[in-house]
Design a protein around this motif. Structure first.
Motif, PDB file in Angstrom:
ATOM      1  N   ALA A  11       0.829  -1.209   0.000  1.00 58.47           N
ATOM      2  CA  ALA A  11       0.000   0.000   0.000  1.00 58.47           C
ATOM      3  C   ALA A  11       0.859   1.252   0.000  1.00 58.47           C
ATOM      4  CB  ALA A  11      -0.926  -0.006   1.218  1.00 58.47           C
ATOM      5  N   ALA A  12       1.865   1.281   0.868  1.00 59.78           N
ATOM      6  CA  ALA A  12       2.731   2.454   0.956  1.00 59.78           C
ATOM      7  C   ALA A  12       3.544   2.636  -0.313  1.00 59.78           C
ATOM      8  CB  ALA A  12       3.645   2.326   2.168  1.00 59.78           C
ATOM      9  N   LEU A  68      -6.339  13.491 -16.319  1.00 60.83           N
ATOM     10  CA  LEU A  68      -7.112  12.802 -15.293  1.00 60.83           C
ATOM     11  C   LEU A  68      -6.332  11.585 -14.807  1.00 60.83           C
ATOM     12  CD1 LEU A  68     -10.004  13.247 -14.057  1.00 60.83           C
ATOM     13  CD2 LEU A  68     -10.770  11.402 -15.573  1.00 60.83           C
ATOM     14  N   ILE A  69      -6.064  11.554 -13.501  1.00 56.63           N
ATOM     15  CA  ILE A  69      -5.377  10.423 -12.875  1.00 56.63           C
ATOM     16  C   ILE A  69      -6.426   9.520 -12.252  1.00 56.63           C
ATOM     17  CG2 ILE A  69      -3.734   9.708 -11.100  1.00 56.63           C
ATOM     18  CD1 ILE A  69      -2.426  11.255 -13.381  1.00 56.63           C
ATOM     19  N   VAL A  70      -6.552   8.288 -12.737  1.00 60.14           N
ATOM     20  CA  VAL A  70      -7.614   7.393 -12.274  1.00 60.14           C
ATOM     21  C   VAL A  70      -7.016   6.094 -11.734  1.00 60.14           C
ATOM     22  CG1 VAL A  70      -9.233   8.329 -13.973  1.00 60.14           C
ATOM     23  CG2 VAL A  70      -7.957   6.232 -14.505  1.00 60.14           C
ATOM     24  N   PRO A  71      -7.762   5.389 -10.879  1.00 61.87           N
ATOM     25  CA  PRO A  71      -7.314   4.082 -10.410  1.00 61.87           C
ATOM     26  C   PRO A  71      -7.534   3.015 -11.472  1.00 61.87           C
ATOM     27  CG  PRO A  71      -9.454   4.566  -9.484  1.00 61.87           C
ATOM     28  CD  PRO A  71      -9.033   5.792 -10.244  1.00 61.87           C
ATOM     29  N   GLN A  72      -6.825   1.912 -11.324  1.00 64.27           N
ATOM     30  CA  GLN A  72      -6.906   0.802 -12.273  1.00 64.27           C
ATOM     31  C   GLN A  72      -8.334   0.270 -12.419  1.00 64.27           C
ATOM     32  OE1 GLN A  72      -4.503  -2.790 -11.316  1.00 64.27           O
ATOM     33  NE2 GLN A  72      -3.079  -1.972 -12.834  1.00 64.27           N
ATOM     34  N   GLU A  73      -9.127   0.430 -11.370  1.00 64.74           N
ATOM     35  CA  GLU A  73     -10.503  -0.060 -11.399  1.00 64.74           C
ATOM     36  C   GLU A  73     -11.334   0.611 -12.491  1.00 64.74           C
ATOM     37  OE1 GLU A  73      -8.811  -1.389  -7.611  1.00 64.74           O
ATOM     38  OE2 GLU A  73      -8.660   0.431  -8.835  1.00 64.74           O
ATOM     39  N   ASP A 108      -2.108   1.839 -10.270  1.00 65.61           N
ATOM     40  CA  ASP A 108      -2.478   0.704  -9.427  1.00 65.61           C
ATOM     41  C   ASP A 108      -2.438   1.151  -7.971  1.00 65.61           C
ATOM     42  OD1 ASP A 108      -2.862  -1.642  -8.061  1.00 65.61           O
ATOM     43  OD2 ASP A 108      -1.025  -2.619  -8.765  1.00 65.61           O
ATOM     44  N   LEU A 109      -3.609   1.322  -7.380  1.00 67.94           N
ATOM     45  CA  LEU A 109      -3.738   1.715  -5.976  1.00 67.94           C
ATOM     46  C   LEU A 109      -4.667   0.734  -5.262  1.00 67.94           C
ATOM     47  CD1 LEU A 109      -4.200   5.526  -6.651  1.00 67.94           C
ATOM     48  CD2 LEU A 109      -2.157   4.461  -5.667  1.00 67.94           C
ATOM     49  N   LYS A 110      -4.526  -0.521  -5.606  1.00 71.51           N
ATOM     50  CA  LYS A 110      -5.473  -1.534  -5.146  1.00 71.51           C
ATOM     51  C   LYS A 110      -5.602  -1.578  -3.636  1.00 71.51           C
ATOM     52  CE  LYS A 110      -6.503  -6.485  -5.412  1.00 71.51           C
ATOM     53  NZ  LYS A 110      -6.043  -7.808  -5.913  1.00 71.51           N
ATOM     54  N   GLN A 111      -4.490  -1.476  -2.928  1.00 65.15           N
ATOM     55  CA  GLN A 111      -4.545  -1.573  -1.472  1.00 65.15           C
ATOM     56  C   GLN A 111      -5.397  -0.458  -0.864  1.00 65.15           C
ATOM     57  OE1 GLN A 111      -3.279  -3.751   0.924  1.00 65.15           O
ATOM     58  NE2 GLN A 111      -2.887  -5.152  -0.780  1.00 65.15           N
ATOM     59  N   SER A 112      -5.254   0.739  -1.379  1.00 63.99           N
ATOM     60  CA  SER A 112      -6.077   1.859  -0.922  1.00 63.99           C
ATOM     61  C   SER A 112      -7.516   1.713  -1.394  1.00 63.99           C
ATOM     62  CB  SER A 112      -5.494   3.185  -1.428  1.00 63.99           C
ATOM     63  OG  SER A 112      -6.319   4.275  -1.055  1.00 63.99           O
ATOM     64  N   GLN A 115      -9.256  -0.916  -2.059  1.00 61.18           N
ATOM     65  CA  GLN A 115     -10.014  -1.952  -1.361  1.00 61.18           C
ATOM     66  C   GLN A 115     -10.515  -1.477  -0.003  1.00 61.18           C
ATOM     67  OE1 GLN A 115      -8.378  -6.204  -3.134  1.00 61.18           O
ATOM     68  NE2 GLN A 115      -7.604  -5.483  -1.162  1.00 61.18           N
ATOM     69  N   ASN A 116      -9.913  -0.426   0.497  1.00 57.88           N
ATOM     70  CA  ASN A 116     -10.361   0.126   1.769  1.00 57.88           C
ATOM     71  C   ASN A 116     -11.209   1.374   1.574  1.00 57.88           C
ATOM     72  OD1 ASN A 116     -10.458  -0.490   4.459  1.00 57.88           O
ATOM     73  ND2 ASN A 116      -8.456   0.342   4.965  1.00 57.88           N
ATOM     74  N   GLY A 117     -11.475   1.737   0.315  1.00 54.92           N
ATOM     75  CA  GLY A 117     -12.415   2.819   0.049  1.00 54.92           C
ATOM     76  C   GLY A 117     -11.817   4.172  -0.250  1.00 54.92           C
ATOM     77  N   GLY A 118     -10.595   4.221  -0.781  1.00 56.17           N
ATOM     78  CA  GLY A 118     -10.001   5.505  -1.112  1.00 56.17           C
ATOM     79  C   GLY A 118      -9.180   5.445  -2.385  1.00 56.17           C
ATOM     80  N   GLY A 119      -9.401   6.383  -3.291  1.00 56.12           N
ATOM     81  CA  GLY A 119      -8.677   6.406  -4.557  1.00 56.12           C
ATOM     82  C   GLY A 119      -7.679   7.546  -4.646  1.00 56.12           C
ATOM     83  N   PRO A 120      -7.258   7.911  -5.856  1.00 59.93           N
ATOM     84  CA  PRO A 120      -6.238   8.952  -6.036  1.00 59.93           C
ATOM     85  C   PRO A 120      -6.570  10.276  -5.366  1.00 59.93           C
ATOM     86  CG  PRO A 120      -6.633   7.800  -8.089  1.00 59.93           C
ATOM     87  CD  PRO A 120      -7.675   7.306  -7.134  1.00 59.93           C
ATOM     88  N   ALA A 121      -7.837  10.717  -5.449  1.00 63.77           N
ATOM     89  CA  ALA A 121      -8.203  11.997  -4.864  1.00 63.77           C
ATOM     90  C   ALA A 121      -8.225  11.940  -3.342  1.00 63.77           C
ATOM     91  CB  ALA A 121      -9.561  12.459  -5.391  1.00 63.77           C
ATOM     92  N   CYS A 122      -8.600  10.782  -2.778  1.00 63.86           N
ATOM     93  CA  CYS A 122      -8.597  10.636  -1.318  1.00 63.86           C
ATOM     94  C   CYS A 122      -7.190  10.763  -0.758  1.00 63.86           C
ATOM     95  CB  CYS A 122      -9.167   9.282  -0.910  1.00 63.86           C
ATOM     96  SG  CYS A 122     -10.961   9.144  -1.044  1.00 63.86           S
ATOM     97  N   LEU A 123      -6.209  10.342  -1.535  1.00 65.33           N
ATOM     98  CA  LEU A 123      -4.832  10.265  -1.046  1.00 65.33           C
ATOM     99  C   LEU A 123      -4.103  11.602  -1.071  1.00 65.33           C
ATOM    100  CD1 LEU A 123      -3.824   6.898  -2.741  1.00 65.33           C
ATOM    101  CD2 LEU A 123      -3.806   7.330  -0.284  1.00 65.33           C
ATOM    102  N   ARG A 124      -4.743  12.688  -1.507  1.00 70.99           N
ATOM    103  CA  ARG A 124      -3.998  13.935  -1.592  1.00 70.99           C
ATOM    104  C   ARG A 124      -4.783  15.124  -1.063  1.00 70.99           C
ATOM    105  NH1 ARG A 124      -7.876  15.762  -3.962  1.00 70.99           N
ATOM    106  NH2 ARG A 124      -8.191  16.043  -6.203  1.00 70.99           N
ATOM    107  N   LEU A 125      -4.034  16.047  -0.444  1.00 69.28           N
ATOM    108  CA  LEU A 125      -4.565  17.330   0.015  1.00 69.28           C
ATOM    109  C   LEU A 125      -3.965  18.400  -0.878  1.00 69.28           C
ATOM    110  CD1 LEU A 125      -6.170  18.883   2.263  1.00 69.28           C
ATOM    111  CD2 LEU A 125      -3.977  19.140   3.436  1.00 69.28           C
ATOM    112  N   ARG A 126      -4.825  19.171  -1.531  1.00 72.98           N
ATOM    113  CA  ARG A 126      -4.350  20.195  -2.460  1.00 72.98           C
ATOM    114  C   ARG A 126      -4.125  21.517  -1.741  1.00 72.98           C
ATOM    115  NH1 ARG A 126      -8.674  19.691  -7.282  1.00 72.98           N
ATOM    116  NH2 ARG A 126     -10.117  19.625  -5.529  1.00 72.98           N
TER     117      ARG A 126
END
Length: 448
Positions: A41-42, A325-330, A358-362, A364-375
């Motif tokens: 995940a990290a 647009l940066i999107v997850p593999q899903e 590929d952010l599968k670990q994140s 699967q717990n309910g967070g994608g590219p936008a969840c992972l960043r603070l602008r």
């Protein structure tokens, strides 16, 4: 003076696990009790940070929290040594131990709401840590979040920090996951867009029937006041309660904006036409040209959006004025979503390219590219005042990758959370991390 949007991504913590703690988050609940891989995940998160840096975007890092949160367990009546506290919690109240081990601070879109200096009355960048009081496991984050943000943005000439709002339901605040800013240039005055799920005091606003509406209108208004925003520079909009009941727990699961562009689903909001007109009118007054891209339900259903996290993507401005647009593999795995994206990028419109991560670990717990960043929008002077230790560079990426490889487990199950050794591993890792990022003492075990 140049200005930038800097994305500060959350570094996934050593206790990343699938606790299924977030009612209303379909992915979190669906993958509950599965074994996780904190190391993977990290590393996935770091790979995204490095890739965006290599593309020329400004990128930073936001440190994770100390977990398990032994102090939180002590406040709930568990006593003894740290190891005894963990042992008792595992034996008597395992759900509380799981909550105290949550690595959900990785989703730093919920860490705070940020207003740039061009919008605020005192000309400083303002931060308000989110209270996240809808979910216990997240409500314990904001004290450490405030210390970490204070260590990153320490110069009081340029940065102002506000404590979290009162931790009561009426002021439920989920941070930047329900906040977007529109502007012509990042250093110019813009329009701040606050999206709420319900009103605490005005029953004229409909509420969802199945899942909780986490953000209140009153919380959004309070943050706007704390940041000294002008009425003409703020727009409030309500999420469609029907989509909240379909798993859209934050606005960033159904819409994303950047610059002058809002990318959103047809069913995202109530009174959409009125909202779009207000955004267009207010942005025009500060020289902007608001534009929107609506994804019709006939092309992508709400269920498709939730399962693929199409809108929990990063919408980034490139020098030529086009959008990436940066999107997850899903998204690629969902036929309807991928077909729509292919059509979108080939149409010659505002969004010209899609990159898949590929952010599968994140995820699967309910967070994608936008969840992972603070602008955080910063001008050159403000960027120079940021703690340089948290700005992503090739050497920092190398140091953090080696740090993860050294300290993180590659498998973690619920039973592993009861191992007192995990706490020691986490503290050892975080103590080293604060030196890498030059944060000083920000964690309770370093202060007490």
């Amino acid at each position: 003076m140049k200005s930038y949007e800097v994305n500060f991504d959350g570094l996934v913590g050593p206790t990343h696990n699938y606790g299924g703690l977030s009612y209303g988050n379909v992915a979190s609940q669906s993958n509950s009790q599965q074994s996780s891989n904190p190391k993977e995940a990290a590393l996935q998160g770091l790979a995204k940070m490095k890739a965006l840096t290599d593309m020329g975007f400004q990128q930073g890092v936001l440190a994770p929290q100390e977990r398990p949160d032994v102090a939180a367990l002590r406040r709930l009546g568990f006593s003894g040594t740290d190891a005894q506290v963990i042992e008792r919690a595992a034996k008597e109240a395992m759900p509380l131990l799981v909550a105290s081990c949550s690595a959900s601070s990785m989703w730093v879109a919920n860490a705070a709401t940020v207003s740039p200096s061009a919008d605020t009355a005192d000309g400083r960048v303002h931060f308000t840590a989110a209270n996240l009081n809808c979910k216990y496991h997240r409500s314990i984050e904001h004290p450490t979040t405030s210390r970490v943000l204070g260590a990153m943005f320490a110069n009081q000439q340029h940065f102002a920090h506000h404590a979290a709002l009162p931790a009561v339901a009426q002021f439920g605040d989920e941070g930047a996951a329900n906040h977007t800013r529109f502007c012509r240039e990042y250093g110019e005055a813009g329009v701040e867009f606050f999206v709420f799920g319900r009103s605490a005091f005005d029953n004229r606003f409909p509420a969802p029937q199945k899942y909780p509406a986490r953000q209140t209108l009153e919380a959004s208004q309070a943050v706007a006041r704390l940041h000294g925003l002008r009425d003409e520079g703020v727009v409030y909009a309500q999420q469609n309660p029907n989509v909240i009941d379909q798993g859209v727990f934050h606005n960033d699961v159904i819409a994303v904006g950047n610059g002058e562009v809002l990318f959103y689903h047809e069913d995202a909001f109530l009174e959409t036409d009125k909202m779009l007109a207000e955004l267009q009118g207010k942005l025009a007054k500060v020289g902007g040209n608001f534009q929107s891209v609506c994804v019709p339900r006939s092309a992508v259903t709400v269920d498709d959006a939730v399962r693929s996290y199409l809108f929990n993507s990063q919408l980034l401005s490139r020098p030529d004025g086009s959008m990436l647009l940066i999107v997850p593999q899903e998204c690629q795995a969902n036929e309807r979503v991928w077909t729509y994206l292919q059509s979108l990028t080939s149409s010659g419109g505002l969004i010209r390219e899609v990159k898949v991560f590929d952010l599968k670990q994140s995820m699967q717990n309910g967070g994608g590219p936008a969840c992972l960043r603070l602008r955080v929008a910063l001008n050159e002077t403000e960027l120079a005042a940021v703690n340089p230790g948290v700005i992503m560079t090739a050497p920092l990426y190398g140091s953090l990758t080696a740090w993860v490889e050294k300290h993180y487990r590659d498998r973690l199950s619920e039973t592993d959370l009861a191992d007192p050794q995990l706490l020691l591993e986490c503290r050892t890792a975080l103590d080293e991390l604060t030196q890498i990022l030059k944060l000083g003492a920000v964690y309770p075990f370093q202060i007490n």
